[in-house]
Each structure stands twice: as structure tokens, then as C-alpha cells.
Design a protein around this motif. Structure first.
Motif, PDB file in Angstrom:
ATOM      1  N   ALA A 153      43.484  13.568  43.590  1.00 37.60           N
ATOM      2  CA  ALA A 153      43.136  13.683  45.006  1.00 37.60           C
ATOM      3  C   ALA A 153      41.663  13.367  45.208  1.00 37.60           C
ATOM      4  O   ALA A 153      40.807  13.770  44.407  1.00 37.60           O
ATOM      5  N   LEU A 154      41.364  12.647  46.286  1.00 37.08           N
ATOM      6  CA  LEU A 154      39.996  12.349  46.710  1.00 37.08           C
ATOM      7  C   LEU A 154      39.778  13.078  48.032  1.00 37.08           C
ATOM      8  O   LEU A 154      40.558  12.907  48.963  1.00 37.08           O
ATOM      9  N   CYS A 155      38.722  13.883  48.120  1.00 39.48           N
ATOM     10  CA  CYS A 155      38.532  14.724  49.295  1.00 39.48           C
ATOM     11  C   CYS A 155      37.075  14.734  49.755  1.00 39.48           C
ATOM     12  O   CYS A 155      36.156  14.446  48.978  1.00 39.48           O
ATOM     13  N   HIS A 156      36.899  15.116  51.009  1.00 38.17           N
ATOM     14  CA  HIS A 156      35.561  15.355  51.549  1.00 38.17           C
ATOM     15  C   HIS A 156      34.959  16.578  50.852  1.00 38.17           C
ATOM     16  O   HIS A 156      35.669  17.552  50.556  1.00 38.17           O
ATOM     17  N   PRO A 157      33.654  16.576  50.587  1.00 39.15           N
ATOM     18  CA  PRO A 157      33.037  17.692  49.850  1.00 39.15           C
ATOM     19  C   PRO A 157      33.192  19.057  50.516  1.00 39.15           C
ATOM     20  O   PRO A 157      33.078  20.088  49.851  1.00 39.15           O
ATOM     21  N   SER A 158      33.462  19.101  51.814  1.00 37.55           N
ATOM     22  CA  SER A 158      33.547  20.385  52.518  1.00 37.55           C
ATOM     23  C   SER A 158      34.907  21.048  52.408  1.00 37.55           C
ATOM     24  O   SER A 158      35.071  22.189  52.866  1.00 37.55           O
ATOM     25  N   MET A 159      35.887  20.412  51.787  1.00 38.20           N
ATOM     26  CA  MET A 159      37.262  20.867  51.925  1.00 38.20           C
ATOM     27  C   MET A 159      37.712  21.912  50.919  1.00 38.20           C
ATOM     28  O   MET A 159      38.798  22.471  51.040  1.00 38.20           O
ATOM     29  N   GLY A 160      36.943  22.188  49.893  1.00 40.63           N
ATOM     30  CA  GLY A 160      37.362  23.188  48.916  1.00 40.63           C
ATOM     31  C   GLY A 160      38.409  22.645  47.965  1.00 40.63           C
ATOM     32  O   GLY A 160      38.654  21.442  47.879  1.00 40.63           O
ATOM     33  N   VAL A 161      39.052  23.554  47.243  1.00 42.32           N
ATOM     34  CA  VAL A 161      40.012  23.166  46.212  1.00 42.32           C
ATOM     35  C   VAL A 161      41.223  22.499  46.859  1.00 42.32           C
ATOM     36  O   VAL A 161      41.809  23.019  47.813  1.00 42.32           O
ATOM     37  N   SER A 162      41.603  21.358  46.334  1.00 42.90           N
ATOM     38  CA  SER A 162      42.788  20.668  46.843  1.00 42.90           C
ATOM     39  C   SER A 162      44.041  21.371  46.354  1.00 42.90           C
ATOM     40  O   SER A 162      44.132  21.753  45.181  1.00 42.90           O
ATOM     41  N   PRO A 163      45.022  21.580  47.226  1.00 44.06           N
ATOM     42  CA  PRO A 163      46.257  22.264  46.807  1.00 44.06           C
ATOM     43  C   PRO A 163      46.906  21.582  45.609  1.00 44.06           C
ATOM     44  O   PRO A 163      46.949  20.359  45.510  1.00 44.06           O
ATOM     45  N   GLY A 164      47.404  22.404  44.675  1.00 41.63           N
ATOM     46  CA  GLY A 164      48.099  21.879  43.513  1.00 41.63           C
ATOM     47  C   GLY A 164      47.229  21.579  42.318  1.00 41.63           C
ATOM     48  O   GLY A 164      47.742  21.282  41.240  1.00 41.63           O
ATOM     49  N   PHE A 165      45.903  21.673  42.481  1.00 42.80           N
ATOM     50  CA  PHE A 165      44.979  21.368  41.392  1.00 42.80           C
ATOM     51  C   PHE A 165      44.252  22.629  40.943  1.00 42.80           C
ATOM     52  O   PHE A 165      44.084  23.574  41.718  1.00 42.80           O
ATOM     53  N   SER A 166      43.800  22.616  39.708  1.00 40.14           N
ATOM     54  CA  SER A 166      43.057  23.746  39.170  1.00 40.14           C
ATOM     55  C   SER A 166      41.726  23.907  39.910  1.00 40.14           C
ATOM     56  O   SER A 166      41.094  22.905  40.269  1.00 40.14           O
ATOM     57  N   PRO A 167      41.276  25.158  40.143  1.00 41.10           N
ATOM     58  CA  PRO A 167      39.968  25.350  40.793  1.00 41.10           C
ATOM     59  C   PRO A 167      38.818  24.719  40.032  1.00 41.10           C
ATOM     60  O   PRO A 167      37.797  24.388  40.617  1.00 41.10           O
TER      61      PRO A 167
END
Length: 333
Positions: free
Chosen positions: A308-322
Motif C-alpha cells: 500500500a502507498l499512502c499519504h503520510p497523515s493516514m496512519g497504519v494501513s489496514p491489513g499491514f503490521s504497525p
């Protein structure tokens, strides 16, 4: 490879040769829909938001995701606008039927997607993009593999991008320039405007090289250069290289994580149990077997990866390890 695949998808039903995860189990698309709904909340619940899919096949994944969103996240369903990246007129017609009522908008390229907050899904999209293959020989230096008169030939070539893999004489080095450009563009976009991209495909989670070009025709492996346009050509996705590119472009990257671990964390087996409840034993067993086909390490669970590629503000992406694992050195970051 690009011309052969364009002809293949324009003129044949690819699902006669292979089956993708959404066609195996409806829970797959539903879990992706749940992932998208949580990401939307993390983005600040923008309205409207683009829900996009690159290479949407028969539209099954999107249809399952929309049905889940309507049931458990109606505000997300109301806010989203469906956009599909598809070049095949035949597949567009199939998708229009599967997504009747969703008012999808089609685009030929990812770059053509409109501006604005976006969530994009790419399931088995990158593996069909054209690759380059190079070989280093002590006597002749770098040689690149080309196709001439229906056969592979080696021609003199400049060195490949630096840092790809250790140079081993005679070993094939593979890289996919279109995938790298697409991921870089998507990473820049979600880094600038809150958004998320989920890529699911098959390939290693550590740097490597080798000839992974393969062809499927009539559901069976076939020589890649035999009857071009009548077989599906794919190659493994280089997740470590794509992760490095996305991070350089400013996105926060989660994974690559094995598909089995990703789907299990999203609740694959719990959802499968719900779907199987009350079904005749044969149907219930089929649902459970489909879930294991997606997640078991010896089936699709380990070879297939999620990133997953995400914006830095979004926190942990669902389904992935913290903790985001760095696939290049094995440390935790």
C-alpha cells in the motif's frame, strides 16, 4: 510483450486461461472494499472521492467492494465515484454490465484519472506490463534480450539502472519500466493529496533477478513467443524496487506483505465463516476451500503480495503490521 498482451486482452476471454482472486471468492472483493472504507475515513472522509481500479477484469472485485460499502459504510458508498482504467473494449462492456448502476467512468491510462482525493486498487495489474531483460557476460559486457523473427536474441546494451542486483555472469536481470513510472506517479499523487493505493500481485518481497517471463494459453503454460496475442504474458513484480521508488516519491509504503497475512488480518476467514453459515455442506466447503486457496502459503498466500502507498497523515494501513518492514535488509523501521 505490450503488443502481444494488447491483442490478447482485446480478442480473447482471459478468464478462460487464468482465474484471479476476485473470481475465486467474493470475500476478496468485500475485504478490499472494507480496506478502502477505512482508508477513506483516515483521509478525512472527503466527498467526493475517486474509487479507482486499474485492470478491473470482469468488474467482480469492484462490484463486491461496492456491495460491502453500501451495507457497512453507506456514507463512503455515497461519496465515492467509480473510475476504471481499462483499454479493452470487450472488457469494458463486461464491466459495464457487472457495475450497472454504479456509473463507472473509463480511462485508457492511470494518468488520465481526474484530480482529487483517490483510492486506487490494482489487482494483478502490474504483472502484465512489459519488461526488459538484460544479461552480463565477462566477454561482451551487458547484452539485452530482444525478439527477432520469433526468437530471443541478445544485443549490446548499456548498463541497467544501478543497484538492481549483484552482477552474476550469465544471470538474467529483469526490470519493468512502465510499472516503475506508474508507481512513482501514484506515490507522488497520494503524497501530495491524501489518498491510498493498494497493489496486489505476485513476485518476491526481497531483491532478486532471473527470468520470470511466462505465458498461459488455454489454461496451460506455453512458450512465451509461440502464437503471440493468443497467450497471457506476465512476469513477477519487483516489489522491493517499487517500494524504494514510492518512498523516494514521498509516499508512506506498507509492505510488501504476503497476501495470506494481509487477507487474514482483514478478516478473510471470519467473513468466509459468515458466508458459509447456513449453506449446504458442499457449498460451505467450497467457500472455505476458496479462502484457503487465497491465503495458504503453498497456494496463493505466499507468492502473491500486498503493498500500500499512502499519504503520510493516514496512519497504519489496514491489513499491514504497525511496523513497516524494510524488505531490502530485514530490519524494522
Amino acid at each position: 510483450m505490450a503488443r502481444a498482451n494488447a491483442a490478447y486482452y482485446a480478442g480473447r476471454d482471459p478468464f478462460a486461461d487464468f482465474v484471479t482472486a476476485p473470481e475465486i471468492a467474493q470475500a476478496f472483493g468485500e475485504l478490499i472494499g472494507a480496506w478502502a472504507a477505512v482508508c477513506w475515513q483516515s483521509m478525512g472522509a472527503p466527498d467526493p472521492v475517486l474509487l479507482c481500479e486499474a485492470g478491473p477484469g470482469r468488474g467482480t472485485l469492484m462490484a463486491d467492494a461496492l456491495r460491502l460499502a453500501a451495507r457497512v459504510a453507506p456514507a463512503f458508498r455515497a461519496a465515492l465515484r467509480v473510475h476504471l482504467v481499462e483499454t479493452s473494449p470487450r472488457l469494458r462492456a463486461v464491466q459495464a454490465e457487472a457495475l450497472a448502476g454504479a456509473d463507472p467512468v473509463w480511462h485508457d491510462t492511470i494518468d488520465a484519472l481526474p484530480d482529487g482525493p483517490m483510492i486506487l486498487i490494482g489487482n494483478e495489474f502490474l504483472d502484465a506490463l512489459p519488461i526488459r531483460q538484460m544479461v552480463w557476460t565477462p566477454a561482451e559486457g551487458w547484452r539485452e534480450r530482444f525478439v527477432r523473427a520469433g526468437a530471443f536474441v541478445l544485443e549490446p546494451a548499456e548498463a541497467p539502472p544501478p543497484g538492481e542486483a549483484p552482477v552474476v555472469a550469465g544471470q538474467v536481470m529483469e526490470f519493468c519500466e512502465p510499472a516503475r513510472a506508474i508507481v512513482a506517479g501514484l506515490a507522488r499523487r497520494v503524497a501530495e493529496t491524501p489518498g491510498a493505493v493498494l497493489l496486489l500481485d505476485y513476485g518476491p518481497d526481497r531483491p532478486g533477478s532471473g527470468d520470470t517471463l511466462q505465458a498461459l494459453r488455454d489454461g496451460q503454460p506455453a512458450p512465451p513467443l509461440e502464437t503471440p496475442g493468443e497467450a497471457d504474458l506476465t512476469a513477477h513484480v519487483d516489489f522491493p524496487a517499487l517500494r524504494a521508488i514510492a518512498e523516494k516519491a514521498g509516499a508512506v509504503v506498507w509492505g510488501p506483505e504476503s497476501q495470506g497475512a494481509f487477507l487474514s488480518a482483514l478478516g478473510l476467514f471470519q467473513r468466509t465463516e459468515q458466508l458459509a453459515r447456513g449453506k449446504p455442506p458442499e457449498q460451505a466447503r467450497a467457500l472455505v476451500d476458496a479462502a484457503h486457496r487465497l491465503a495458504a502459503p503453498e497456494r496463493m498466500g505466499q507468492l502473491f503480495k500486498a503493498m500500500a502507498l499512502c499519504h503520510p497523515s493516514m496512519g497504519v494501513s489496514p491489513g499491514f503490521s504497525p511496523s513497516r518492514s524494510n524488505p531490502e535488509d530485514g530490519v524494522r523501521a
